[in-house]
Design a protein around this motif. Structure first.
Motif, PDB file in Angstrom:
ATOM      1  N   UNK A  42      36.353  41.922  47.132  1.00 55.64           N
ATOM      2  CA  UNK A  42      34.745  41.443  46.040  1.00 55.64           C
ATOM      3  C   UNK A  42      35.513  40.588  44.730  1.00 55.64           C
ATOM      4  N   UNK A  43      34.342  40.355  43.822  1.00 60.31           N
ATOM      5  CA  UNK A  43      35.051  39.935  42.691  1.00 60.31           C
ATOM      6  C   UNK A  43      34.158  41.239  41.602  1.00 60.31           C
ATOM      7  N   UNK A  44      34.691  41.011  40.175  1.00 59.41           N
ATOM      8  CA  UNK A  44      34.090  41.651  38.763  1.00 59.41           C
ATOM      9  C   UNK A  44      34.291  41.057  37.991  1.00 59.41           C
ATOM     10  N   UNK A  45      33.562  40.895  36.994  1.00 61.03           N
ATOM     11  CA  UNK A  45      33.767  40.189  35.824  1.00 61.03           C
ATOM     12  C   UNK A  45      33.943  41.207  34.921  1.00 61.03           C
ATOM     13  N   UNK A  46      34.450  41.254  33.821  1.00 62.86           N
ATOM     14  CA  UNK A  46      34.272  41.947  32.231  1.00 62.86           C
ATOM     15  C   UNK A  46      33.096  41.579  31.645  1.00 62.86           C
TER      16      UNK A  46
END
Length: 388
Positions: free
Chosen positions: A125-129
């Motif tokens: 899965x992707x994640x942005x900060x």
């Protein structure tokens, strides 16, 4: 033991075995030139940052303060030839480390602890900060691979600013031995090339199908809705009650897909799945249907894989945001955001698999902040220093 310290060394023997990280990071190239201004060893800087993150410190100034307070303890296994590095040095050096080499070292450490993924579910899965957004520069973004049953972060891959998860996921999967595992990915990763990569790696897949493939999605939706409505497919139902919310899920899987025009284009495609979720919160009821491509025909396995996929959100992403302040972290100079994210994942793996069984991650971080022996055990798996 009378003081309860014995609990600090508890761990589940079925979970990944923690390994001393030092040999895996020992050969990282130092990004600094050899000048008289190079006062601190790369190894010392990395270990200071890791120890601070294990103890709940989220910013560079706090890391310097932590190291100053724990200097005597740190000298038990670090050289520190010129004392404690300033916070600017910690930030600058970590940000300049080659992220590809750093990721390779992390992955080698993580896969050595969990070398066999057979029977494991690898959630991608992707994640942005969001805190790393800087003016017109977008937030730092990456995709992660998480072993769901072991609750173990395996690796991560940065997403280039002008790219997306579609190009990053194959590179991420290439870092792992996926034989006999099942890989679950949300709609962004539902791509023919990614399915081929998974099958070539000897694994199975469950891919979420949405409107990024409109023709295929419509065909699968029409087929499964008709089959379910006609009572032609067995339905597996689960009921979950949590904090005043009731959720009923109904799983259906069909292997009768020879008439699906796109089937030959998808490597390993054996079945299509449907999950109908009904949520009841007070007097409000909502229903949603999701559709999937699947490389196997076992309905029980399909249902379990769909249920378990969001472990990467609940057990990794949520924990990193709430317990480690990742989403609010504003650092982004050079590669500092990506490299610091890897340090957090080392810390999360260490904390999750060592400590009193009922302790939360928050409480284990507090133990690490207060108890030098516990912190040392997290690092090296032993209650006494191994001097360098």
């Amino acid at each position: 033991q009378g003081n309860g310290m014995g609990l600090l060394w508890w761990r589940d023997p079925m979970l990944p075995k923690l390994l001393d990280p030092r040999p895996y990071f020992a050969d990282l190239p130092d990004p600094r030139r050899e000048t008289r201004n190079k006062l601190h060893k790369l190894h010392d800087i990395l270990m200071i940052v890791l120890c601070a993150v294990l103890s709940g410190v989220e910013d560079w100034v706090g890391m310097e303060a932590f190291a100053e307070e724990k200097e005597r303890w740190l000298r038990g296994f670090l050289e520190l030839p010129n004392g404690i590095p300033a916070h600017d040095t910690l930030s600058d050096v970590l940000g300049r480390i080659d992220p590809v080499a750093f990721r390779a070292a992390f992955t080698a450490w993580a896969t050595a602890a969990l070398p066999n993924l057979a029977g494991e579910q690898v959630c991608v899965d992707g994640k942005a900060v969001r805190g790393s957004r800087d003016g017109e520069n977008p937030a730092v973004h990456w995709v992660s691979a998480f072993a769901g049953q072991a609750r173990w972060v395996m690796t991560q891959q940065a997403v280039a600013e002008k790219s997306n998860e579609i190009t990053a996921i194959p590179n991420l999967l290439a870092l792992l031995d996926l034989r006999d595992a099942v890989v679950s990915i949300d709609a962004m990763g539902c791509q023919k090339a990614i399915a081929q990569t998974i099958i070539d790696g000897g694994a199975d897949y469950v891919l979420t199908l949405k409107d990024n493939h409109p023709t295929l999605c419509e065909a699968v939706q029409r087929w499964l809705d008709t089959e379910v409505a006609g009572g032609h497919l067995p339905i597996q139902e689960t009921l979950e009650k949590n904090h005043g919310r009731i959720e009923v899920r109904r799983y259906a899987l069909s292997s009768q897909i020879d008439g699906l025009e796109a089937k030959p284009d998808w490597a390993g495609l054996e079945a299509v799945g449907r999950v109908e979720s009904t949520r009841i919160i007070g007097e409000h009821t909502s229903t949603e249907c999701r559709y999937f491509l699947c490389s196997f025909t076992d309905q029980d396995r399909f249902a379990a894989t769909v249920r378990s996929h969001w472990g990467i959100e609940n057990q990794q992403h949520w924990v990193l945001d709430v317990q480690f302040g990742e989403d609010a972290c504003r650092t982004r100079n050079n590669h500092s955001a990506e490299n610091l994210a890897l340090v957090r994942r080392v810390a999360l793996n260490m904390l999750r698999h060592n400590g009193p069984p009922r302790d939360s991650i928050r409480r284990r971080k507090l133990r690490a902040a207060l108890n030098d022996d516990y912190r040392l055990h997290l690092l090296f798996g032993q209650p006494s220093p191994a001097t360098t």
